[in-house]
Design an enzyme around this catalytic site. Structure first.
Site: not given
Ligand code: BG6
Length: 451
Positions: A162, A354
């Site tokens: 990201e 993800e």
């Molecule tokens: C992504 C990241 O943007 O979103 C992760 O790569 C992150 O590291 C995930 O945990 C979810 O975001 P958040 O802020 O809810 O942890």
């Protein structure tokens, strides 16, 4: 068409959100540790996180029980080079070697991210991190070390997680909000990270021509709030600038002309050297890692009732969707659209790196009934199946996250895991692992190679 036999069903974590042991065995301080430290009074920090560093064997056996075909994790640059450069930390190497060996022994394909929000702090102090071109070569050197150490067992690499989010958040790059040169520095970091990623790809291709390496891009889908042309144009522009322009650079090795135009207009054009063009063109991605969670609805025409997610636009609630505790929408159908759009534009294999659902959760009679996450899994996998049916080359799915991890924004309240980690923000306890309902559901999906 069903899921291909070799589909990489997986789950993911990242070093600072999972490992803990943030100063153990020689690891250096990172930008991620520094960001967490700033919120230490109100939420958990990265000192223990999910205590993955001390639960290695147990976690890999849980992966095995879950039936994972792959596991996405990140190497902490500062565990390998505590100062980002200089001497290699053998204890850090030993940790990742052990993890990778265990994964391979258990037939779990490692998918390794080389940088996930945790630039070594020493590089920020010495060079202002990626503001300096020096950091490009140091990153390349660190990646070369990882390829040398682990490349015989790793077939899938991700260069930078990201980058497109990092450049919107000054503190993820170790920069100061009140720096008068901030805009210019953010652009320089962006540009330098493209070069760093390209260089690492070139290095990897030379050392391991059969390995697969690519970036990992945050890819929310943007909707216009209304069909007013201004709303539509805004959604289109944000989508382009945030996701497709970075993908273009990674896949084609060119800087998107609209991005260049913006830099010229805002007087933030970075330092560009003659050799850069060929580096970007040679170091292009073999596949695209995309992080896709939800859709966001934007408005250019009404400015009331907005809520802020850290991007400088007006984000609205979509009346046709339900929302979770942190205002993230639930919109599985958009995943298929997103996959198709991305594949049609770039024609590269796609790995979802993800995708997941966050909840405030607690143990109830020793169990966690995470019904919503089960539904989320079902509905998103169904859309992946449809995307495959329609011809998208989708090669893997890394559910976020494997165990509960430290959220990058909300400490330990915001849980994403298939496995509950028994701790809360300030009471660390033993970090015991407890399988949630979604663990059993996902295990079944993997066993059946689909729904
Ligand atoms: C992504 C990241 O943007 O979103 C992760 O790569 C992150 O590291 C995930 O945990 C979810 O975001 P958040 O802020 O809810 O942890």
């Amino acid at each position: 068409m069903s899921f291909p036999k070799e589909f990489l069903w997986g789950a993911a974590t990242s070093a600072f959100q999972y490992e803990g042991a943030y100063l153990e065995d020689g690891k250096g301080w990172t930008v991620a540790d520094e960001r967490c430290k700033a919120k230490r009074d109100i939420q958990a920090d990265s000192s223990v996180a999910s205590d993955g560093y001390h639960h290695l064997e147990q976690d890999v056996s849980l992966m095995k029980e879950l039936g994972l075909k792959s596991y996405r994790f990140s190497i902490s640059w500062a565990r390998i080079y505590p100062d980002g450069e200089g001497t290699i930390n053998s204890e850090g190497v030993a940790y990742y070697k052990k993890l990778i060996d265990l994964l391979v022994e258990n037939h779990i394909e490692p998918v390794v991210t080389l940088l996930h929000f945790d630039i070594p702090w020493a590089l920020v102090e010495k060079y202002e991190g990626f503001v300096s071109r020096r950091c490009i070569d140091l990153y390349d050197n660190y990646c070369r070390t990882c390829f040398k150490l682990f490349g015989n067992k790793v077939n899938y690499w991700l260069t930078i997680n990201e980058q497109n989010v990092m450049v919107m958040m000054h503190d993820m790059l170790g920069l100061k909000k009140d720096d008068p040169q901030l805009s210019k520095k953010l652009v320089q970091c962006d540009y330098n990270m493209y070069l760093a990623s390209a260089k690492a790809i070139i290095t990897c291709h030379k050392m391991y021509p059969n390995a697969h390496i690519g970036p990992c891009v945050s890819y929310p889908t943007f909707y216009p709030e209304t069909c007013h042309p201004d709303d539509v144009a805004l959604a289109y522009d944000i989508q382009d600038m945030m996701a497709f322009a970075p993908m273009e650079t990674y896949v084609y090795g060119t800087i998107n002309p609209m991005v260049m135009n913006k830099w010229i207009k805002e007087d933030t054009v970075p330092n560009i050297l003659e050799e850069d063009d060929s580096i970007l063109k040679e170091g292009t991605a073999d596949y695209l890692g995309v992080n896709w969670y939800c859709t966001q609805t934007v408005s250019a025409t009404s400015r009331n009732g907005s809520f802020n997610i850290g991007i400088d636009v007006d984000i609205k609630k979509n009346p046709y969707l339900e929302y979770g505790q942190w205002n993230w929408s639930y919109d599985p159908r958009a995943l298929k659209m997103a996959l198709k759009e991305c594949y049609v534009r770039f024609k590269k294999p796609i790995m979802i790196c993800e995708n997941g659902w966050s909840e405030l959760e607690e143990l109830c009679d020793g169990k966690v009934h995470d019904i919503k996450r089960v539904q989320y899994l079902h509905d998103h996998i169904e859309q992946m199946q449809k995307a495959l049916d329609e011809g998208v080359n989708l090669i893997g799915y890394q559910h976020w996250s494997f165990v509960d991890i430290l959220s990058s924004s909300q400490g330990f309240d915001k849980r994403y895991g298939l496995i509950f980690v028994d701790r809360d923000n300030f009471n660390i306890k033993e970090c015991q692992r407890i399988k949630k309902d979604s663990f059993y559901y996902y295990r079944n999906v993997i066993e059946n190679n689909g729904l």
